[in-house]
Design an enzyme around this catalytic site. Structure first.
Site, PDB file in Angstrom:
ATOM      1  N   CYS A  30      26.017  43.855  28.949  1.00 48.03           N
ATOM      2  CA  CYS A  30      26.477  44.980  28.125  1.00 48.03           C
ATOM      3  C   CYS A  30      27.823  45.510  28.572  1.00 48.03           C
ATOM      4  O   CYS A  30      27.932  46.634  29.074  1.00 48.03           O
ATOM      5  CB  CYS A  30      25.423  46.069  28.165  1.00 48.03           C
ATOM      6  SG  CYS A  30      23.853  45.437  27.590  1.00 48.03           S
ATOM      7  N   GLU A  31      28.846  44.684  28.450  1.00 49.32           N
ATOM      8  CA  GLU A  31      30.214  45.097  28.758  1.00 49.32           C
ATOM      9  C   GLU A  31      31.143  44.289  27.875  1.00 49.32           C
ATOM     10  O   GLU A  31      30.930  43.082  27.700  1.00 49.32           O
ATOM     11  CB  GLU A  31      30.581  44.759  30.215  1.00 49.32           C
ATOM     12  CG  GLU A  31      29.835  45.546  31.223  1.00 49.32           C
ATOM     13  CD  GLU A  31      30.624  45.761  32.512  1.00 49.32           C
ATOM     14  OE1 GLU A  31      31.869  45.664  32.491  1.00 49.32           O
ATOM     15  OE2 GLU A  31      29.971  46.033  33.512  1.00 49.32           O
ATOM     16  N   ARG A  34      38.363  25.336  47.079  1.00 49.24           N
ATOM     17  CA  ARG A  34      38.391  25.069  45.641  1.00 49.24           C
ATOM     18  C   ARG A  34      38.680  23.610  45.298  1.00 49.24           C
ATOM     19  O   ARG A  34      38.034  23.028  44.430  1.00 49.24           O
ATOM     20  CB  ARG A  34      39.475  25.950  45.003  1.00 49.24           C
ATOM     21  CG  ARG A  34      39.473  25.925  43.490  1.00 49.24           C
ATOM     22  CD  ARG A  34      40.726  26.593  42.921  1.00 49.24           C
ATOM     23  NE  ARG A  34      41.069  27.836  43.542  1.00 49.24           N
ATOM     24  CZ  ARG A  34      40.731  29.047  43.084  1.00 49.24           C
ATOM     25  NH1 ARG A  34      40.061  29.155  41.955  1.00 49.24           N
ATOM     26  NH2 ARG A  34      41.094  30.141  43.732  1.00 49.24           N
ATOM     27  N   PRO A  67      40.357  23.744  53.013  1.00 49.48           N
ATOM     28  CA  PRO A  67      40.274  23.702  51.549  1.00 49.48           C
ATOM     29  C   PRO A  67      38.880  24.066  51.041  1.00 49.48           C
ATOM     30  O   PRO A  67      37.876  23.676  51.643  1.00 49.48           O
ATOM     31  CB  PRO A  67      40.588  22.242  51.223  1.00 49.48           C
ATOM     32  CG  PRO A  67      40.156  21.482  52.437  1.00 49.48           C
ATOM     33  CD  PRO A  67      40.321  22.402  53.621  1.00 49.48           C
ATOM     34  N   TYR A  93      33.779  29.205  43.627  1.00 52.31           N
ATOM     35  CA  TYR A  93      33.805  30.626  43.287  1.00 52.31           C
ATOM     36  C   TYR A  93      33.051  30.889  41.974  1.00 52.31           C
ATOM     37  O   TYR A  93      33.431  31.756  41.188  1.00 52.31           O
ATOM     38  CB  TYR A  93      35.247  31.153  43.231  1.00 52.31           C
ATOM     39  CG  TYR A  93      36.013  30.826  44.492  1.00 52.31           C
ATOM     40  CD1 TYR A  93      35.682  31.419  45.706  1.00 52.31           C
ATOM     41  CD2 TYR A  93      37.042  29.868  44.492  1.00 52.31           C
ATOM     42  CE1 TYR A  93      36.355  31.097  46.876  1.00 52.31           C
ATOM     43  CE2 TYR A  93      37.721  29.540  45.663  1.00 52.31           C
ATOM     44  CZ  TYR A  93      37.372  30.159  46.849  1.00 52.31           C
ATOM     45  OH  TYR A  93      38.040  29.833  48.008  1.00 52.31           O
ATOM     46  N   TYR A 111      39.611  37.592  36.881  1.00 52.75           N
ATOM     47  CA  TYR A 111      40.987  37.103  37.063  1.00 52.75           C
ATOM     48  C   TYR A 111      41.613  36.636  35.758  1.00 52.75           C
ATOM     49  O   TYR A 111      42.660  35.991  35.793  1.00 52.75           O
ATOM     50  CB  TYR A 111      41.027  35.905  38.017  1.00 52.75           C
ATOM     51  CG  TYR A 111      40.250  36.043  39.298  1.00 52.75           C
ATOM     52  CD1 TYR A 111      40.689  36.892  40.310  1.00 52.75           C
ATOM     53  CD2 TYR A 111      39.105  35.293  39.525  1.00 52.75           C
ATOM     54  CE1 TYR A 111      39.982  36.996  41.492  1.00 52.75           C
ATOM     55  CE2 TYR A 111      38.398  35.393  40.712  1.00 52.75           C
ATOM     56  CZ  TYR A 111      38.834  36.249  41.695  1.00 52.75           C
ATOM     57  OH  TYR A 111      38.140  36.344  42.866  1.00 52.75           O
ATOM     58  N   ARG A 158      34.745  34.741  37.022  1.00 54.47           N
ATOM     59  CA  ARG A 158      36.172  34.440  37.096  1.00 54.47           C
ATOM     60  C   ARG A 158      36.953  34.812  35.828  1.00 54.47           C
ATOM     61  O   ARG A 158      38.038  35.380  35.928  1.00 54.47           O
ATOM     62  CB  ARG A 158      36.421  32.973  37.461  1.00 54.47           C
ATOM     63  CG  ARG A 158      35.782  32.556  38.798  1.00 54.47           C
ATOM     64  CD  ARG A 158      36.292  31.238  39.345  1.00 54.47           C
ATOM     65  NE  ARG A 158      37.649  31.372  39.825  1.00 54.47           N
ATOM     66  CZ  ARG A 158      38.706  30.993  39.171  1.00 54.47           C
ATOM     67  NH1 ARG A 158      38.594  30.374  38.024  1.00 54.47           N
ATOM     68  NH2 ARG A 158      39.906  31.203  39.663  1.00 54.47           N
ATOM     69  N   GLY A 214      43.949  26.652  49.857  1.00 58.50           N
ATOM     70  CA  GLY A 214      44.825  27.143  48.800  1.00 58.50           C
ATOM     71  C   GLY A 214      45.253  26.182  47.723  1.00 58.50           C
ATOM     72  O   GLY A 214      45.774  26.618  46.682  1.00 58.50           O
TER      73      GLY A 214
END
Ligand code: LLP
Length: 412
Positions: free
Chosen positions: A341-342, A275, A273, A370, A315, A311, A237
């Protein structure tokens, strides 16, 4: 490990523009030195306190990276049979593997037992019953921790906060001692630990410390009741700095706060851990395809997209975007978008950034965690290669997918 020398952006001693020319774009690039330094910061800060650093495989599960950490002595936190397979393929030590996750299947539990992993972090009584039955069938004893939900608010994005009672994770801490008591009926299980994990990308460690205090108190109660608790698993975290100029919490200082709490307990510390070990150690290289203007807005169309790095879209995450070769032109405010295409396909929005032109290379920073693991073939885009830098050398640790890879396993 990523820095400019003159006007060129380097990973260790490798100029990234040269690498981008040779490996092509988009491409993920990792610094082995950065990964090893971050891992060492954890182990060194624990000092004499007995501990295992179980790298969270989900953050970046490429074999070469797992192998790098396995050689350095790391344990692994897995959440699926697939992750266990990867760890074993990479030469990881199964006796340092902890299996987390709310939805382990019977087949995964069996595979983990047969592989001789260290322990299971269980999240429900039904899972304990399954683990006991499978262990009995294989004639084994399984160590377990209950992942308790400490009802602590980790201040982070709601999708990656996990420690509140309304979340799907763990068993409410208030009822946990009773669950350990009932688990005595399971002849093939040993209550070896207590675990918790309250969320990810946590920049202020105080909620983690609050959770640790609660879990430590529970461990002491359990031991007083005769449970053979030997370790506390404190989850992962710790956050990293995604914004230029932002200070990331220091691994060393964080671990020192944890270990001072555990010092007198006689318990082994485990930590998961992800990230903070690989995030800052990776970038995503991309090339500018076009510049265009729609109304008042300026767009930089690049060859990396939301399928490569989701990401920002998922997020609203911020990743700095830097030119691999600096120019002296004034900054321009642009949206950096990919070919998918978005409208949600963007790497940055309204970002004041280097005045890049078609053909220029850019690095999307802090993309080691990630990043690749969440990439997909959306829009039938082959997934990017991965490159590992070691000093002045680099090697491809995952090849760029080809069109044939896109249809593998399909039938007409
Ligand atoms: N342990 C458990 C039980 C976890 O669920 C996680 C992450 C970790 C350890 C590692 O946490 P870390 O040290 O990496 O924060 N995809 C999201 C992050 C999801 C995190 C899920 N669990 C993102 O891109 O921000």
């Amino acid at each position: 490990m990523f820095a400019y020398s003159q006007n060129d952006y380097y990973c260790e001693q490798v100029p990234l523009a040269d690498l981008a020319h040779q490996a092509g774009t988009p491409a993920y690039v990792y610094s082995s030195q950065a990964i090893l330094q971050n891992y060492a910061a954890y182990t060194q800060a624990f000092g004499a306190l007995p501990h295992t650093v179980c790298y969270a495989v989900k953050a970046n599960s490429s074999l070469a990276i797992l192998a790098l950490l396995a050689k350095a002595g790391a344990g692994f936190d897995i959440v699926s049979g697939g992750e266990l397979y990867r760890v074993l393929q990479a030469g990881g030590d199964p006796s340092k593997v902890v299996f987390s996750g709310v939805g382990k299947t019977a087949a995964e539990v069996e595979y983990a037992l047969e592989s001789g992993i260290h322990t299971f972090n269980c999240e429900s009584e039904a899972e304990l019953a399954l683990l006991d039955a499978k262990a009995a069938r294989l004639g084994k004893t399984a160590g377990f921790s209950i992942r308790v939900n400490p009802d602590v608010d980790a201040v982070t994005h709601p999708y990656i906060s996990t420690g509140l009672s309304r979340h799907k994770f763990g068993i409410a801490i208030a009822g946990a001692a009773a669950v350990y008591e009932r688990a005595r009926q399971f002849r093939n299980l040993v209550a070896e630990g207590v675990s918790c994990h309250i969320g990810s990308q946590i920049l202020d460690p105080s909620p983690i410390l609050e959770a640790v205090d609660k879990v430590l108190a529970l461990a002491n109660t359990l031991r007083a009741q005769g449970h053979p608790i030997r370790h506390l698993d404190l989850g992962g975290g710790l956050g990293v700095a995604y914004h230029a100029g932002e200070k990331s919490p220091e691994i060393r200082a964080f671990v020192e706060m944890l270990s001072s709490r555990l010092q007198a307990s006689g318990l082994t510390a485990m930590i998961e851990p992800g990230r903070s070990i690989v995030g800052p150690a990776g970038v995503l290289l991309t090339r500018v395809l076009y510049r265009k203007r729609n109304g008042d807005k300026e767009f930089l169309v690049v060859d990396a997209a939301m399928n490569d790095l989701i990401r920002p879209s998922l997020y609203r995450a911020h990743h700095e975007i830097l030119p691999l070769r600096k120019n002296s032109l004034p900054l321009v405010t642009m949206d950096v978008v990919g070919p998918v295409c978005e409208t949600g396909d963007f790497l940055a929005r309204d970002r004041a950034m280097a005045n890049a032109m078609p053909g220029d290379f850019l690095a999307v920073s802090t993309a080691g965690a990630y990043g690749f693991v969440l990439s997909s073939n959306y829009n039938s885009r082959p997934r990017a290669p991965e490159v590992l830098v070691e000093g002045a050398t680099w090697r491809i640790i995952r090849q760029r997918e080809q069109y044939q890879d896109l249809v593998r396993g399909e039938t007409l």
